[in-house]
Write an enzyme that holds these catalytic residues in place. Structure first.
Site, short mmCIF file in Angstrom:
data_model
loop_
_atom_site.label_atom_id
_atom_site.label_comp_id
_atom_site.label_asym_id
_atom_site.label_seq_id
_atom_site.Cartn_x
_atom_site.Cartn_y
_atom_site.Cartn_z
N CYS A 5 0.78 -1.18 -0.08
CA CYS A 5 -0.03 -0.09 -0.11
C CYS A 5 0.64 1.06 -0.13
O CYS A 5 1.95 1.27 0.49
CB CYS A 5 -0.74 0.01 1.23
SG CYS A 5 -1.77 -1.46 1.51
N GLY A 31 -0.01 0.31 -5.07
CA GLY A 31 -1.17 -0.44 -5.05
C GLY A 31 -2.22 -0.09 -6.11
O GLY A 31 -2.64 1.47 -6.00
N ASN A 106 0.00 1.16 5.68
CA ASN A 106 0.78 0.23 4.93
C ASN A 106 1.50 -0.60 5.73
O ASN A 106 2.35 -0.28 6.84
CB ASN A 106 1.70 1.39 4.30
CG ASN A 106 2.79 0.65 3.46
OD1 ASN A 106 3.96 1.26 3.16
ND2 ASN A 106 2.39 -0.65 2.93
N GLY A 107 1.76 -2.05 5.38
CA GLY A 107 2.56 -3.00 6.07
C GLY A 107 1.46 -3.99 6.75
O GLY A 107 0.39 -4.15 6.36
N TYR A 248 12.83 -2.71 -5.43
CA TYR A 248 11.71 -2.82 -6.24
C TYR A 248 10.75 -1.82 -6.10
O TYR A 248 9.90 -1.25 -7.17
CB TYR A 248 11.23 -4.36 -6.53
CG TYR A 248 9.86 -4.32 -6.87
CD1 TYR A 248 9.76 -4.55 -8.31
CD2 TYR A 248 8.61 -4.36 -6.17
CE1 TYR A 248 8.39 -4.45 -9.10
CE2 TYR A 248 7.44 -4.30 -6.84
CZ TYR A 248 7.27 -4.59 -8.29
OH TYR A 248 6.26 -4.62 -8.97
P1 AMP Z 1 8.39 -13.64 -10.78
O1 AMP Z 1 7.66 -13.47 -11.91
O2 AMP Z 1 7.22 -14.46 -9.62
O3 AMP Z 1 9.63 -14.49 -10.54
O4 AMP Z 1 8.38 -12.29 -9.94
C1 AMP Z 1 9.27 -11.45 -10.59
C2 AMP Z 1 8.89 -10.02 -10.98
O5 AMP Z 1 7.94 -9.45 -10.19
C3 AMP Z 1 10.05 -9.21 -11.24
O6 AMP Z 1 10.05 -8.88 -12.53
C4 AMP Z 1 9.83 -8.00 -10.29
O7 AMP Z 1 10.01 -6.72 -10.95
C5 AMP Z 1 8.11 -8.20 -9.90
N1 AMP Z 1 8.37 -8.02 -8.39
C6 AMP Z 1 9.24 -8.57 -7.47
N2 AMP Z 1 8.70 -8.04 -6.30
C7 AMP Z 1 7.52 -7.79 -6.44
C8 AMP Z 1 6.45 -7.45 -5.64
N3 AMP Z 1 6.55 -7.53 -4.29
N4 AMP Z 1 5.26 -6.76 -6.02
C9 AMP Z 1 4.95 -6.98 -7.33
N5 AMP Z 1 5.94 -7.30 -8.17
C10 AMP Z 1 7.26 -7.63 -7.90
#
Ligand code: AMP
Length: 478
Positions: A5, A31, A106-107, A248
């Site tokens: 969030c 979000g 948030n959290g 990220y």
């Molecule tokens: P995955 O496809 O499950 O390996 O997720 C990795 C991808 O999701 C990467 O391209 C990241 O940029 C993105 N990502 C990493 N952490 C998050 C997060 N907490 N929430 C949303 N997207 C994420």
């Protein structure tokens, strides 16, 4: 329920609601599922919550005029576990004895299930399944007179991560958990105090950054611009902000701890190039999250920076889709290969992280099909081998690609010619923190180390229950 969030709050200006809508718009990357604004007009609270984007719901005069007052808070959120219902959308509001409170969180709390079960046993009726409602319930039960004191008494019972903006007749309150896991900053717009998750929310309204809210600090901002600070939990030597905010989550144009997030991410790419250079014809990000690190990698190695993938801007984040099948289709809709660029080329792809491996697997297949001669992958953080409980929505052990797999096994699964991750020390170095100090790490980095900075009461209780179930099964069957 796990949530990612953004929060915002402002007091002491007649445009409180419109400014909150703009602030939330800048925090939309935190979000995209739902958002809400609560305002206080000196007598009454007003609260509007919607599913969908801020710009779809808070741009028309009728909605904004329906939220009068010189103070407001706002919230923008994801959820992940199917509980996409309006009653969970924040700000959450509750009537108290002769007053009221609205809260944006948030959290994630790590003892919310335990607290909730206890409160329900004692007769509390919950209106939502959001763990943020715990703050309202604890505040409502407190015997203190002032709302601020009631809230603080509640804070002393929760564990985990929180950055809160809270609207009360006593003022706009901000609170940050004792470790400082999730971010919360103080800003100023012509004397009107502001609270926000990130500096990008200040920039959009022309406000200035004042300072971070300290871990364990509660601030009470008043309409005359005065700010009272209470250090509710003992001041720690170091905050331990979540390292994933920098890797990220935060917007690249935000500034964290005096450093531009974009620059820090470029440094991740430079460090990655130092640690795991690669023979190739071009370097490309997996857009958008890999962009700054790919620029850093390219500048350090001299490999041309190109766009091997084109990202559709008409699809949101694919990561949070509850079903793996839909996540995979989502990746294909989100990225398409730039065929004429990559045909016959050796490509190094850069991404910020691998979680389940959905994105990397799909994209390596896509590039090979489009004719790439070689596909190499470089990841700007270490392998994620532990789940998160603080609100960044990485999944359980069983779903994390890197758990119980060597880099070589992951390389094979993803289907690339080579794969390398940034080292933990390299990560700290790129963030200008020297070597990781194991006794007092500068960040909350549990995803890589398993070093959780708070108690994990709910998780421990679940593990204990699972063990008891297994033991009694064994006893019955022996
Ligand atoms: P995955 O496809 O499950 O390996 O997720 C990795 C991808 O999701 C990467 O391209 C990241 O940029 C993105 N990502 C990493 N952490 C998050 C997060 N907490 N929430 C949303 N997207 C994420």
């Amino acid at each position: 329920m796990i949530e990612e969030c953004g929060v915002f709050g402002i007091i002491g200006t007649k445009d409180a609601t419109a400014l909150t809508a703009l602030g939330l718009h800048a925090l939309q990357h935190r979000g995209q599922e739902a958002s809400g604004i609560a305002s206080y007009d000196g007598k009454h609270f007003h609260n509007e919550r919607f599913m969908g984007l801020v710009s779809d719901n808070f741009s028309d005069a009728a909605t904004l005029n329906g939220l009068p007052g010189e103070s407001a808070i706002g919230h923008t959120r994801y959820s992940t576990q199917g509980e996409t219902v309006l009653r969970n959308v924040q700000p959450l509001y509750a009537d108290l004895d002769r007053t009221g409170i609205a809260i944006a969180h948030n959290g994630n709390l790590t003892n919310s299930k335990t607290l909730r079960a206890d409160l329900v046993r004692r007769g509390c009726i919950f209106q939502s399944t959001s763990d943020s409602e715990i703050f309202l319930q604890l505040t409502a039960r407190s015997q203190y007179i002032s709302v601020t004191d009631k809230l603080i008494e509640g804070l002393k019972q929760v564990e985990g991560a929180y950055a809160l903006t809270v609207l009360t007749p006593e003022g706009l309150i901000g609170a940050r958990d004792p470790v400082g896991i999730r971010p919360l900053i103080l800003g100023d717009l012509d004397g009107a105090p502001i609270l926000a998750s990130e500096t990008c929310a200040l920039d959009i309204i022309g406000a200035t950054f004042v300072r971070d809210i300290n871990p364990g600090e509660v601030v009470i901002c008043r309409a005359d611009g005065t700010i009272e600070s209470r250090q509710v939990f003992p001041k720690k030597e170091h905050a331990r902000p979540c390292i994933f905010e920098l890797i990220y989550f935060a917007k690249p144009d935000s500034v964290v701890d005096g450093q531009s997030v974009y620059e820090l991410r470029k440094r991740l790419g430079e460090q990655l190039a130092l640690e795991a250079n690669c023979e190739a014809d071009l370097v490309s990000p997996i857009p958008d999250s890999g962009v700054p690190a790919a620029i850093g990698f390219s500048q350090h190695t001299g490999l041309p920076y190109e766009m091997a993938l084109i990202r559709s801007h008409f699809i949101g984040r694919t990561f949070i889709e509850p079903e793996q099948r839909i996540r995979e289709a989502g990746v294909a809709r989100k990225h398409s290969p730039n065929r004429s660029l990559i045909e016959g080329k050796r490509v190094v792809l850069i991404d910020d992280s691998i979680v389940r491996g959905t994105t990397s697997r799909k994209i390596s297949q896509m590039l090979r099909k489009a004719g790439a001669k070689e596909v190499h992958m470089r990841i700007a953080c270490p392998p994620i081998i532990h789940p998160d409980f603080y609100g960044i929505n990485t999944p359980s052990h069983s779903e994390l690609l890197a758990v119980n797999r060597s880099v070589e096994e992951m390389r094979e699964l993803i289907g690339v010619d080579s794969l390398a991750f940034l080292s933990l020390d390299g990560l700290y170095k790129a963030f200008r923190k020297g070597k990781r100090d194991d006794a007092a790490p500068a960040f909350t980095d549990h995803c890589f180390t398993g070093d959780y900075p708070t108690k994990l009461t709910d998780h421990d209780a679940e593990s204990r229950d699972a063990m008891i179930t297994q033991l009694s099964f064994l006893a019955e069957t022996s």
